[in-house]
Design a protein around this motif. Sequence first.
Motif, PDB file in Angstrom:
ATOM      1  N   ASN A   1       0.851  -1.183   0.000  1.00  0.00           N
ATOM      2  CA  ASN A   1       0.000   0.000   0.000  1.00  0.00           C
ATOM      3  C   ASN A   1       0.896   1.245   0.000  1.00  0.00           C
ATOM      4  O   ASN A   1       1.006   1.953   1.003  1.00  0.00           O
ATOM      5  CB  ASN A   1      -0.926  -0.009   1.225  1.00  0.00           C
ATOM      6  CG  ASN A   1      -2.010   1.035   1.145  1.00  0.00           C
ATOM      7  OD1 ASN A   1      -1.951   1.964   0.345  1.00  0.00           O
ATOM      8  ND2 ASN A   1      -3.007   0.892   1.993  1.00  0.00           N
ATOM      9  N   PRO A   2       1.546   1.526  -1.152  1.00  0.00           N
ATOM     10  CA  PRO A   2       2.512   2.623  -1.186  1.00  0.00           C
ATOM     11  C   PRO A   2       1.894   3.995  -0.898  1.00  0.00           C
ATOM     12  O   PRO A   2       2.558   4.868  -0.340  1.00  0.00           O
ATOM     13  CB  PRO A   2       3.083   2.557  -2.604  1.00  0.00           C
ATOM     14  CG  PRO A   2       2.080   1.801  -3.403  1.00  0.00           C
ATOM     15  CD  PRO A   2       1.412   0.857  -2.450  1.00  0.00           C
ATOM     16  N   ARG A   3       0.641   4.171  -1.255  1.00  0.00           N
ATOM     17  CA  ARG A   3      -0.015   5.468  -0.988  1.00  0.00           C
ATOM     18  C   ARG A   3      -0.102   5.726   0.516  1.00  0.00           C
ATOM     19  O   ARG A   3       0.207   6.815   0.993  1.00  0.00           O
ATOM     20  CB  ARG A   3      -1.400   5.476  -1.632  1.00  0.00           C
ATOM     21  CG  ARG A   3      -2.122   6.781  -1.479  1.00  0.00           C
ATOM     22  CD  ARG A   3      -3.426   6.761  -2.235  1.00  0.00           C
ATOM     23  NE  ARG A   3      -4.202   7.941  -1.902  1.00  0.00           N
ATOM     24  CZ  ARG A   3      -5.485   8.043  -2.055  1.00  0.00           C
ATOM     25  NH1 ARG A   3      -6.177   7.031  -2.549  1.00  0.00           N
ATOM     26  NH2 ARG A   3      -6.116   9.141  -1.736  1.00  0.00           N
ATOM     27  N   ALA A   4      -0.518   4.702   1.272  1.00  0.00           N
ATOM     28  CA  ALA A   4      -0.620   4.852   2.728  1.00  0.00           C
ATOM     29  C   ALA A   4       0.770   5.018   3.343  1.00  0.00           C
ATOM     30  O   ALA A   4       0.964   5.858   4.232  1.00  0.00           O
ATOM     31  CB  ALA A   4      -1.348   3.666   3.335  1.00  0.00           C
ATOM     32  N   ILE A   5       1.745   4.235   2.874  1.00  0.00           N
ATOM     33  CA  ILE A   5       3.104   4.346   3.409  1.00  0.00           C
ATOM     34  C   ILE A   5       3.630   5.763   3.197  1.00  0.00           C
ATOM     35  O   ILE A   5       4.186   6.378   4.114  1.00  0.00           O
ATOM     36  CB  ILE A   5       4.037   3.294   2.772  1.00  0.00           C
ATOM     37  CG1 ILE A   5       3.656   1.895   3.277  1.00  0.00           C
ATOM     38  CG2 ILE A   5       5.504   3.611   3.064  1.00  0.00           C
ATOM     39  CD1 ILE A   5       4.331   0.758   2.532  1.00  0.00           C
ATOM     40  N   ALA A   6       3.443   6.310   1.996  1.00  0.00           N
ATOM     41  CA  ALA A   6       3.902   7.670   1.704  1.00  0.00           C
ATOM     42  C   ALA A   6       3.199   8.691   2.606  1.00  0.00           C
ATOM     43  O   ALA A   6       3.832   9.638   3.093  1.00  0.00           O
ATOM     44  CB  ALA A   6       3.669   7.999   0.235  1.00  0.00           C
ATOM     45  N   PHE A   7       1.903   8.505   2.832  1.00  0.00           N
ATOM     46  CA  PHE A   7       1.139   9.392   3.715  1.00  0.00           C
ATOM     47  C   PHE A   7       1.729   9.374   5.121  1.00  0.00           C
ATOM     48  O   PHE A   7       1.998  10.419   5.714  1.00  0.00           O
ATOM     49  CB  PHE A   7      -0.331   8.960   3.727  1.00  0.00           C
ATOM     50  CG  PHE A   7      -1.169   9.619   4.786  1.00  0.00           C
ATOM     51  CD1 PHE A   7      -1.530  10.953   4.679  1.00  0.00           C
ATOM     52  CD2 PHE A   7      -1.603   8.906   5.889  1.00  0.00           C
ATOM     53  CE1 PHE A   7      -2.304  11.571   5.659  1.00  0.00           C
ATOM     54  CE2 PHE A   7      -2.384   9.503   6.868  1.00  0.00           C
ATOM     55  CZ  PHE A   7      -2.732  10.837   6.758  1.00  0.00           C
ATOM     56  N   TYR A   8       1.956   8.181   5.663  1.00  0.00           N
ATOM     57  CA  TYR A   8       2.490   8.077   7.022  1.00  0.00           C
ATOM     58  C   TYR A   8       3.909   8.640   7.113  1.00  0.00           C
ATOM     59  O   TYR A   8       4.251   9.319   8.083  1.00  0.00           O
ATOM     60  CB  TYR A   8       2.436   6.633   7.517  1.00  0.00           C
ATOM     61  CG  TYR A   8       1.035   6.117   7.691  1.00  0.00           C
ATOM     62  CD1 TYR A   8       0.085   6.836   8.411  1.00  0.00           C
ATOM     63  CD2 TYR A   8       0.633   4.918   7.123  1.00  0.00           C
ATOM     64  CE1 TYR A   8      -1.215   6.379   8.562  1.00  0.00           C
ATOM     65  CE2 TYR A   8      -0.666   4.445   7.273  1.00  0.00           C
ATOM     66  CZ  TYR A   8      -1.582   5.182   7.991  1.00  0.00           C
ATOM     67  OH  TYR A   8      -2.862   4.729   8.141  1.00  0.00           O
ATOM     68  N   GLU A   9       4.738   8.372   6.098  1.00  0.00           N
ATOM     69  CA  GLU A   9       6.097   8.917   6.111  1.00  0.00           C
ATOM     70  C   GLU A   9       6.065  10.443   6.058  1.00  0.00           C
ATOM     71  O   GLU A   9       6.855  11.106   6.731  1.00  0.00           O
ATOM     72  CB  GLU A   9       6.910   8.354   4.945  1.00  0.00           C
ATOM     73  CG  GLU A   9       7.304   6.916   5.139  1.00  0.00           C
ATOM     74  CD  GLU A   9       8.057   6.319   3.964  1.00  0.00           C
ATOM     75  OE1 GLU A   9       8.811   5.360   4.206  1.00  0.00           O
ATOM     76  OE2 GLU A   9       7.895   6.786   2.822  1.00  0.00           O
ATOM     77  N   HIS A  10       5.150  10.984   5.280  1.00  0.00           N
ATOM     78  CA  HIS A  10       5.035  12.436   5.131  1.00  0.00           C
ATOM     79  C   HIS A  10       4.740  13.124   6.464  1.00  0.00           C
ATOM     80  O   HIS A  10       5.213  14.243   6.711  1.00  0.00           O
ATOM     81  CB  HIS A  10       3.939  12.771   4.107  1.00  0.00           C
ATOM     82  CG  HIS A  10       3.678  14.224   3.962  1.00  0.00           C
ATOM     83  ND1 HIS A  10       4.549  15.076   3.314  1.00  0.00           N
ATOM     84  CD2 HIS A  10       2.644  14.993   4.389  1.00  0.00           C
ATOM     85  CE1 HIS A  10       4.068  16.303   3.352  1.00  0.00           C
ATOM     86  NE2 HIS A  10       2.910  16.282   4.000  1.00  0.00           N
TER      87      HIS A  10
END
Length: 172
Positions: free
Chosen positions: A136-145
């Motif tokens: 789930n790269p979209r969620a991972i990017a959101f959390y990293e952001h």
Amino acid sequence: MELLFIERISTEQLEDLHRISVHTFRSNYGHLNTPENLQQHINQHLSKERLKTELEHPEMRFFFAWVDGKVVGYSKLNTGQGQTEDYGEDQLEIERIYVLEEYQGNGYGGALIQHAEQQAKTLGKSNIWLGVWEKNPRAIAFYEHIGFRKIGTHTFQVGQDPQTDWVMRLSL
């Protein structure tokens, strides 16, 4: 973003919680899992009986996000023995955070994260952690952001399919 109101879910709202839990899990993961595995997960983890038990657990808290009288998402926060894994007493786990598809991209997920941070601080916790599917790269990017960092992995069972989640932590 329209005016958002976040409230703790009570057992009287079990039907609504069940409905949104099943709907958001199906819409997010239905196309990525077999129907059998998806249904098994729903039966084991999102049944009304299971949700009622969790609503009554003193270290599990569910919250609805409301906009204009409509539920747009929800979160489930765990502490202590309510956590799915023991990361310590100074931790708050975000076990679930879901926003309905038609409301995604409007800042409601971020608002639920901010709410979790407030809850953690109120409860004297120093970290927030969560598991997010590695696919789930979209969620991972959101959390990293917003500052979460990967600290490990764990298995998230969907029916008969063991899937790998990234465990991510945010220090407060």
